[in-house]
Design an enzyme around this catalytic site. Structure first.
Site, PDB file in Angstrom:
ATOM      1  CG  LEU A 132      -1.984  -1.131   1.248  1.00 22.10           C
ATOM      2  CD1 LEU A 132      -2.916  -0.948   2.447  1.00 22.10           C
ATOM      3  CD2 LEU A 132      -2.792  -1.212  -0.045  1.00 22.10           C
ATOM      4  CE  LYS A 133       4.461   1.029  -4.615  1.00 21.23           C
ATOM      5  NZ  LYS A 133       3.395   0.059  -4.953  1.00 21.23           N
TER       6      LYS A 133
END
Length: 231
Positions: A62-63
């Site tokens: 998901l960074k």
């Protein structure tokens, strides 16, 4: 801590697509899969529960990149999902990465994105206004990630030797942009074959379309796995 299974990027829009894809594999074949933004935003935590029930390992990609307190709170929620690995953007800073580690706890592997493998040096200099080489930028982010207490980074395989040299040999380098010889590179700028990634020292490789869009995904997976393990 090298992982001998290629991480399969489940770049599908729906849970139903994932179910159909995973059903092609034998029930006793335990995979390592990557769940990214598109799939997680479409299916939510249900996709995590489904994949874990099948016994597969999960990299939740998901960074996260926000203020430290927000990232810490988000990581606390993610820690309850039972994922094996997740990530943040190193550009969020050392304090944000430390907050992420605190929120996630010590169980899952936590890594940071350096420069995306779709980013060229020209793009980095023009848009990000970072006036160093791409490799120098990646190594700098890796050093800051290690300073923050994270387990490793996402990087191109081309940067692995310099990152290991600047941090330590146990610092995880997870490398996307992996393509078998002769495969289309798509939107990736810095690619490498599984065998070359093994030789250069990558710890994890991420492979998407060469497996998920193959005529026979199971055969493609086993072929790439053999290349990755230098067999």
């Amino acid at each position: 801590m090298r992982e001998n299974r290629p991480v399969i990027a489940l770049d599908f829009p729906t849970l139903e697509d994932v179910k159909a894809f995973l059903a092609k594999f034998p029930a006793d074949e335990k995979l390592y899969v990557k769940i990214g933004m598109e799939l997680y935003y479409a299916a939510g935590p249900e996709i995590i529960r489904y994949v874990k029930e099948l016994g597969h390992s999960i990299f939740l990609d998901l960074k996260l990149h926000d203020i430290p307190n927000t990232v810490k709170s988000a990581m606390r929620v993610l820690s309850n999902l039972g994922v094996d690995m997740t990530n943040v953007h190193a550009a969020g800073g050392v304090e944000m990465m430390k907050a992420a580690r605190e929120g996630l706890g010590d169980g899952p592997i936590l890594i940071a994105v350096t420069q995306l493998t779709s980013t060229s040096e020209e793009q980095m200099r023009d848009f990000q206004n970072i006036q160093t080489t791409l490799q120098e930028s990646v190594v700098h982010y890796a050093q800051k990630t290690a300073e923050a207490g994270l387990d490793g980074v996402v990087c191109s395989a081309h940067e692995v030797p310099k990152i290991k040299e600047a941090t330590n040999q146990d610092f995880i380098c997870l490398t996307p942009g992996i393509r078998p010889a002769g495969a289309a590179v798509g939107d990736q700028k810095r690619v490498m074959t599984p065998a070359d990634a093994h030789q250069i020292g990558s710890d994890y490789i991420v492979v998407g379309r060469p497996i998920t869009q193959a005529e026979d995904p199971v055969a493609a997976y086993h072929d790439i796995k053999a290349q990755w393990n230098d067999q």
